[in-house]
Design an enzyme around this catalytic site. Structure first.
Site, PDB file in Angstrom:
ATOM      1  N   LEU A  49       0.867  -1.172   0.000  1.00  0.00           N
ATOM      2  CA  LEU A  49       0.000   0.000   0.000  1.00  0.00           C
ATOM      3  C   LEU A  49       0.907   1.226   0.000  1.00  0.00           C
ATOM      4  O   LEU A  49       1.785   1.349   0.855  1.00  0.00           O
ATOM      5  CB  LEU A  49      -0.901  -0.003   1.235  1.00  0.00           C
ATOM      6  CG  LEU A  49      -2.089   0.966   1.271  1.00  0.00           C
ATOM      7  CD1 LEU A  49      -3.022   0.733   0.092  1.00  0.00           C
ATOM      8  CD2 LEU A  49      -2.852   0.823   2.578  1.00  0.00           C
ATOM      9  N   ASP A  50       0.723   2.121  -0.973  1.00  0.00           N
ATOM     10  CA  ASP A  50       1.583   3.303  -1.106  1.00  0.00           C
ATOM     11  C   ASP A  50       1.673   4.082   0.209  1.00  0.00           C
ATOM     12  O   ASP A  50       0.680   4.160   0.951  1.00  0.00           O
ATOM     13  CB  ASP A  50       1.035   4.251  -2.171  1.00  0.00           C
ATOM     14  CG  ASP A  50       1.202   3.697  -3.581  1.00  0.00           C
ATOM     15  OD1 ASP A  50       1.951   2.726  -3.744  1.00  0.00           O
ATOM     16  OD2 ASP A  50       0.576   4.244  -4.506  1.00  0.00           O
ATOM     17  N   PRO A  51       2.848   4.686   0.499  1.00  0.00           N
ATOM     18  CA  PRO A  51       2.964   5.511   1.706  1.00  0.00           C
ATOM     19  C   PRO A  51       1.921   6.620   1.772  1.00  0.00           C
ATOM     20  O   PRO A  51       1.441   6.965   2.853  1.00  0.00           O
ATOM     21  CB  PRO A  51       4.376   6.086   1.592  1.00  0.00           C
ATOM     22  CG  PRO A  51       5.139   5.068   0.805  1.00  0.00           C
ATOM     23  CD  PRO A  51       4.141   4.542  -0.196  1.00  0.00           C
TER      24      PRO A  51
END
Length: 328
Positions: A49-51
């Protein structure tokens, strides 16, 4: 003389922590944090999951890591907000604007295009993505200033709908999609098709496979549970600056979901204690009962409510492929 294998460091806890990842935290950082809190022997996540995104990051502990592929292949649900009028290099707020427009779409304009973005669609992933190109991550190449060319791929979007549209510049969507779908690319391509450009300003994952929002636990909730299990320091130790360790994991362990919860889409085989013993030794067992299937490509077996093995059913017998020996 044969060397003895090193004893794994940590607790042999097995199960899933459905972490509500805060915005700004990387997926690898999140796994390290959970592994440290639980003093787990091993841990892994089911899908990066992207930052800049928040929401569901399923984290497997111990033997539950063997069920990660089943979760990663599951359907995912995202809620995301698109700002119209600008396209960025990263398709989110992190990159500079590369295309801009004064045009703003109506709800009717957007809804007319949504059928083009459901079902099996062709999609070019963002240049700033974790996809590997000749062994290098695309986002590393893009950040280094190299031109990144990623081939289009076929992905599946089961549902795409508008959640709200507070004004002409902002639209929030909910998407249910399969593995490998980039909602940032959906925002980018919708903006281009609408002739107004667009990029994501908020992104949240709310469902992965069999896990939903009710299963999620925040970092604050985990830290509160950890605090309940801290050792009591003597005044002398506290004065000397000693840090209390977690010695009672009861509250933390109550948060962990059984490894079998990741396999709810598979057929379940309930084993007796004797059958469970045979399966744990790698042996097949004959299934009884008129409702038991004669053949099944993938099934899982439980004993006393705990996951024992993943395997297949052939000619009325369960054949284990992956055995689970970890205990919480």
């Amino acid at each position: 003389m044969a060397r003895r294998g090193k004893k794994p460091k940590g607790r042999p806890i097995s199960g899933w922590v459905i972490f509500d990842k805060p915005k700004g935290m990387g997926s690898t950082e999140a796994v390290s944090k959970i592994k440290w809190l639980y003093f787990a022997q091993k841990a892994g996540h089911a899908g990066t999951l992207d930052p800049l995104a928040s929401g569901m990051l399923p984290i497997a502990l111990g033997d539950a890591t063997k069920t990660v592929p089943f979760v990663m292949d599951g359907q995912k649900t995202y809620r995301f907000t698109v700002s119209w009028g600008a396209e960025t290099t990263t398709d989110d707020t992190e990159g500079p604007v590369v295309n801009a427009s004064d045009r703003r779409p109506s709800r009717a304009d957007i809804e007319a295009l949504l059928p083009n973005y459901t079902g099996e669609i062709s999609q070019v992933p963002p240049a700033f993505s974790a996809i590997k190109i000749e062994g290098e991550r695309a986002y590393d190449l893009a950040r280094a200033g190299e031109t990144v060319e990623i081939a289009a791929r076929t992905v599946t979007v089961h549902r795409l709908a508008i959640v709200e549209m507070p004004d002409a510049s902002i639209t929030t969507f909910e998407a249910e999609c399969g593995k490998g779908t980039y909602v940032r690319a959906i925002a980018r391509d919708l903006g281009r098709d609408l002739g107004c450009f667009g990029h994501i300003t908020e992104l949240r994952r709310v469902r992965v496979g069999s896990f939903d929002e009710d299963d999620m636990v925040t970092l604050d909730e985990l830290m509160d549970a950890a605090e309940e299990g801290l050792e009591e320091l003597t005044p002398e130790a506290a004065e000397a600056g000693a840090r209390a360790r977690i010695t009672d994991f009861t509250a933390l362990d109550e948060i962990v979901l059984d490894a079998a919860t990741a396999l709810s889409d598979l057929y379940e085989v309930a084993l007796t204690d004797d059958q469970a013993g045979r399966v744990l030794s790698g042996n097949p067992v004959l299934l009884r009962g008129r409702d038991a299937p004669a053949f099944c490509d993938e099934a899982y077996a439980t004993g006393q409510g705990r996951l024992v093995a993943i395997g297949s059913i052939d000619q009325g017998s369960f054949h284990p492929k992956r055995v689970f020996g970890g205990r919480g």
